[in-house]
Enzyme design. Structure first.
Site, mmCIF file in Angstrom:
data_model
loop_
_atom_site.group_PDB
_atom_site.id
_atom_site.type_symbol
_atom_site.label_atom_id
_atom_site.label_comp_id
_atom_site.label_asym_id
_atom_site.label_seq_id
_atom_site.Cartn_x
_atom_site.Cartn_y
_atom_site.Cartn_z
ATOM 1 N N LYS A 56 -6.159 -1.944 -8.497
ATOM 2 C CA LYS A 56 -7.342 -1.385 -9.159
ATOM 3 C C LYS A 56 -7.636 0.038 -8.683
ATOM 4 O O LYS A 56 -7.946 0.913 -9.477
ATOM 5 C CB LYS A 56 -8.567 -2.264 -8.912
ATOM 6 C CG LYS A 56 -8.502 -3.655 -9.510
ATOM 7 C CD LYS A 56 -9.833 -4.370 -9.439
ATOM 8 C CE LYS A 56 -10.370 -4.492 -8.027
ATOM 9 N NZ LYS A 56 -9.504 -5.288 -7.127
ATOM 10 N N ARG A 97 -2.742 -3.614 8.291
ATOM 11 C CA ARG A 97 -4.090 -4.152 8.286
ATOM 12 C C ARG A 97 -4.034 -5.603 8.762
ATOM 13 O O ARG A 97 -3.191 -6.382 8.319
ATOM 14 C CB ARG A 97 -4.680 -4.089 6.873
ATOM 15 C CG ARG A 97 -5.058 -2.686 6.463
ATOM 16 C CD ARG A 97 -5.478 -2.603 5.003
ATOM 17 N NE ARG A 97 -6.439 -3.631 4.616
ATOM 18 C CZ ARG A 97 -7.065 -3.632 3.451
ATOM 19 N NH1 ARG A 97 -6.837 -2.678 2.562
ATOM 20 N NH2 ARG A 97 -7.923 -4.591 3.149
#
Length: 214
Positions: A13, A161
Site C-alpha cells: 500500500k 524488523r
C-alpha cells in the site's frame, strides 16, 4: 479523485500510494503519519491524541476522524486523497462519508490489493535494510550486488524488523480480514470496489490501479 487503498501489512500500500502521489499529484492520508505529524505540531487534535497515547490507551474513532477532517480542510479542492489505514471499521466508513460530504467530496474507488498469504509471508520475512542508510533488500528478490555490503552507502551492517516473522505476518493477515470484512459489503453495494493482484511486480500493480482510476 478520492480513493481508499486496502490490503494487509506488506501488500504494498505504501509503495503504491507513493506512486499515485507522484503520477497523479494525489495526497496520501495515512492515519499513522497524520497522527505523528499532529502530535509533533502540537495541534489541538494532536495534543488530545498525545494525552490518550500517554495514558496507554488507543486513539478513538473520534480523534482519527478529526485528523481526517483537519487534513482534508487543508487540502486543495482539486487534489485527490488516498486513504491508507482508514477506515478500518464500518463505523469509521460512515464517518468518512460524512467528512467527505462536509468538504464537497465523494469516495470514488475502493481498491484492494489481493495477496497470497504464503507468498506474502515469504516477501515479508525475507526483507531487511541497511542499518546505516535504510536501503531495502530481500533474501531472494533483491540482494546487494556484493554480498554483505550495501549498494548505496557501502555499510556492512544490516537489520530486520523484529515483527517480520511468520507468526506475526499470519496474525496480521487474520486481523486485517476480520477488520476489513465488515466495511466491504457497503462499498460493494455501491459498486466502487475493485480488486487488483497485489502479488504482481510493482509496475504491474501500478498499471492495474491506473486502469481503475481511468
Amino acid at each position: 479523485m478520492n480513493i481508499i487503498l486496502l490490503g494487509p501489512p506488506g501488500a504494498g500500500k505504501g509503495t503504491q500510494s507513493a506512486g499515485l502521489v507522484e503520477r497523479h499529484g494525489m495526497m496520501q492520508l495515512s492515519t499513522g503519519d497524520m497522527l505523528r505529524a499532529a502530535v509533533k505540531a502540537q495541534t489541538p487534535v494532536g495534543l488530545e491524541a498525545k494525552a490518550v497515547m500517554d495514558a496507554g490507551e488507543l486513539v478513538s474513532d473520534e480523534i482519527v476522524s478529526k485528523l481526517i477532517d483537519d487534513n482534508l480542510a487543508a487540502l486543495d479542492a482539486g487534489t485527490g486523497a488516498i486513504f491508507d489505514g482508514y477506515p478500518r471499521t464500518a463505523a469509521q466508513g460512515e464517518q468518512l462519508d460524512a467528512i467527505l460530504a462536509k468538504h464537497g467530496r465523494t469516495l470514488d474507488h475502493v481498491i484492494e490489493l489481493e495477496v497470497n498469504v504464503d507468498a506474502l509471508v515469504e516477501r515479508i520475512t525475507g526483507r531487511y535494510s541497511c542499518a546505516n542508510c535504510g536501503a531495502l533488500y530481500h533474501d531472494t528478490a533483491n540482494v546487494p550486488a556484493k554480498e554483505g555490503v550495501c549498494d548505496v552507502c557501502g555499510s556492512t551492517e544490516f537489520k530486520r524488523r523484529p515483527d517480520d516473522n511468520e507468526e506475526t505476518v499470519r496474525t496480521r493477515m487474520e486481523e486485517y480480514r476480520a477488520k476489513t470484512a465488515p466495511i466491504l459489503p457497503g462499498y460493494e453495494a455501491r459498486g466502487i470496489v475493485t480488486r487488483v493482484d497485489g502479488m504482481a511486480d510493482i509496475d504491474a500493480v501500478a498499471g492495474q490501479i491506473d486502469a481503475v482510476l481511468g
